[in-house]
Design a protein around this motif. Structure first.
Motif, mmCIF file in Angstrom:
data_model
loop_
_atom_site.group_PDB
_atom_site.id
_atom_site.type_symbol
_atom_site.label_atom_id
_atom_site.label_comp_id
_atom_site.label_asym_id
_atom_site.label_seq_id
_atom_site.Cartn_x
_atom_site.Cartn_y
_atom_site.Cartn_z
ATOM 1 N N GLY A 161 47.533 134.299 60.637
ATOM 2 C CA GLY A 161 47.025 135.660 60.600
ATOM 3 C C GLY A 161 45.727 135.814 61.360
ATOM 4 N N LEU A 162 44.848 134.828 61.242
ATOM 5 C CA LEU A 162 43.586 134.878 61.976
ATOM 6 C C LEU A 162 43.822 134.809 63.485
ATOM 7 C CD1 LEU A 162 41.339 132.574 59.759
ATOM 8 C CD2 LEU A 162 41.095 135.039 60.097
ATOM 9 N N PHE A 163 44.792 134.011 63.886
ATOM 10 C CA PHE A 163 45.118 133.929 65.319
ATOM 11 C C PHE A 163 45.566 135.299 65.833
ATOM 12 C CE2 PHE A 163 47.949 133.416 68.895
ATOM 13 C CZ PHE A 163 47.319 132.457 69.673
ATOM 14 N N ALA A 164 46.480 135.958 65.112
ATOM 15 C CA ALA A 164 46.969 137.268 65.537
ATOM 16 C C ALA A 164 45.860 138.312 65.534
ATOM 17 C CB ALA A 164 48.121 137.717 64.637
ATOM 18 N N ALA A 165 45.031 138.294 64.483
ATOM 19 C CA ALA A 165 43.964 139.288 64.374
ATOM 20 C C ALA A 165 42.946 139.143 65.498
ATOM 21 C CB ALA A 165 43.273 139.167 63.020
#
Length: 396
Positions: free
Chosen positions: A265-269
């Motif tokens: 999720g952090l990668f996508a955000a």
């Protein structure tokens, strides 16, 4: 209506307002494109995050689950170029239906061949049509503000985060409604349209009016795709984009499986949210300089993921987002502003994405060494790019 030409041979069509051509302000196009991109990227970033659960639930092998992502990536990047050639209403309607069909199949079908044919092939092609349409249409309506394209493409990444909570079935309904709604709004302006409140010839030369000129020199002339392909620098850029895509797709496939949904999720955000900042930095410091730094950061982040997954995922995502935010400007700075050119180089994601996902499928953790090297090689390739047709001593 008047047609004029600037010092670099670029043509402009002035006199017609956005309200006259659209029946509404052009910001409607920006908002509609941003909204539909929020849902379209779930097939890539969202699928990657849910990949471990899907594999366990449906009895697939890890390699089969990765092949779905790999084929989706190839189909998505291959159809982006097609979208620039067709009316937005058509590509958005078709793209929305294909995306929705892919999500429905992903939710309902357990058989690997069915998901591969529906979600990967049809859903990937649909996402590519949406991506290419939104990117190129916004670029045409905002020729004097190219950084706004990064606002739209960023939504493709961070828009997938709700998908992690809702699953593919609601995503199907959302992408279908948004795509069909955007199809009613998005229209392309006439070729070479320019907003009449701004003198294009002054904008092309005045560094106080157009700050982009301070660190980014325009292409010496306008190249077609065929002409660009005859330039060796085009193939260096294509390889660099492929390398960047390999790094990003390796991370999308790997992070959730080995470091959990938080890292994914952090990668996508960060991939989505940093794109506007990267576009601003490209104007302020020069796109080539910023892109070299982003690619080098991506390489280093691959090794950092092994010891500090959360920090590494954030850095890797930010670097990936910066690469895609800066790509259109890098292409235009070397080959001019033909709209098909950025989409053509975006197609290098098909090659690099396939390599990156398959590294995650068959090599695993050792693949971080390969992707770290690919990031550094891509940074080196960008650093040696020179504008075709311009003497080396005069290049930036």
């Amino acid at each position: 209506m008047q047609l004029i030409q600037d010092f670099y041979g670029r043509r402009y069509r002035i006199g017609e307002t956005d309200r006259l051509l659209l029946g509404r302000p052009r910001v409607w196009v920006l908002v509609a494109a941003w909204a539909v991109m929020l849902a379209a990227g779930a097939g890539q970033y969202g699928y990657g995050a849910l990949l471990p659960g899907l594999v366990a639930e449906r009895g697939w092998t890890w390699q089969q689950g990765c092949w779905v992502l790999a084929v989706w990536t190839v189909c998505q990047s291959a159809t982006v170029f097609v979208a620039t050639r067709l009316p937005p209403a058509v590509t958005l309607a078709v793209g929305g239906v294909l995306c929705a069909a892919g999500f429905v199949a992903l939710a309902a079908a357990r058989e690997f061949p069915v998901v591969l044919a529906s979600h990967a092939v049809l859903g990937g092609a649909g996402a590519g049509l949406v991506y290419g349409t939104c990117q190129s249409t916004v670029a045409r309506w905002y020729p004097e503000r190219p950084s706004l394209v990064a606002v739209v493409t960023g939504a493709f990444a961070y828009g997938s985060i709700p998908f992690l909570l809702t699953g593919p079935t609601p995503a199907a309904a959302v992408v279908l409604v948004l795509a069909l709604g955007a199809a009613l709004i998005l229209r392309t302006p006439p070729d070479d349209w320019w907003p009449r409140h701004l003198d294009p010839r002054q904008w092309a030369l005045d560094k106080t009016l157009n700050r982009d000129l301070r660190h980014n020199r325009p292409a010496i002339r306008q190249y077609s795709v065929a002409e660009a392909l005859r330039c060796p620098v085009a193939w260096l850029l294509y390889l660099a984009v492929a390398g960047a895509a390999a790094v990003a797709l390796f991370d999308i496939a790997y992070l959730a499986a080995f470091h959990g949904l938080l890292a994914a999720g952090l990668f996508a955000a960060t991939s989505g949210l940093t794109r506007v900042g990267a576009a601003w930095a490209g104007v302020r410091f020069g796109r080539r300089t910023v892109l070299c730094g982003a690619l080098a950061t991506a390489g280093v982040a691959q090794l950092l993921v092994l010891v500090a997954p959360t920090v590494g995922a954030c850095l890797a995502g930010a670097a990936a987002g910066a690469c895609y935010a800066l790509l259109p400007g890098i292409v235009q700075g070397h080959f001019g502003e033909r709209l098909a050119l950025p989409s053509f180089f975006y197609g290098a994601k098909a090659v690099g994405g396939l390599l990156g996902v398959l590294l995650a499928a068959y090599v695993g953790t050792a693949g971080f060494g390969v992707t770290a090297l690919l990031g550094l090689v891509a940074a080196t390739l960008i650093s040696v790019l020179r504008q075709p047709g311009r003497p080396i001593l005069a290049s930036w």
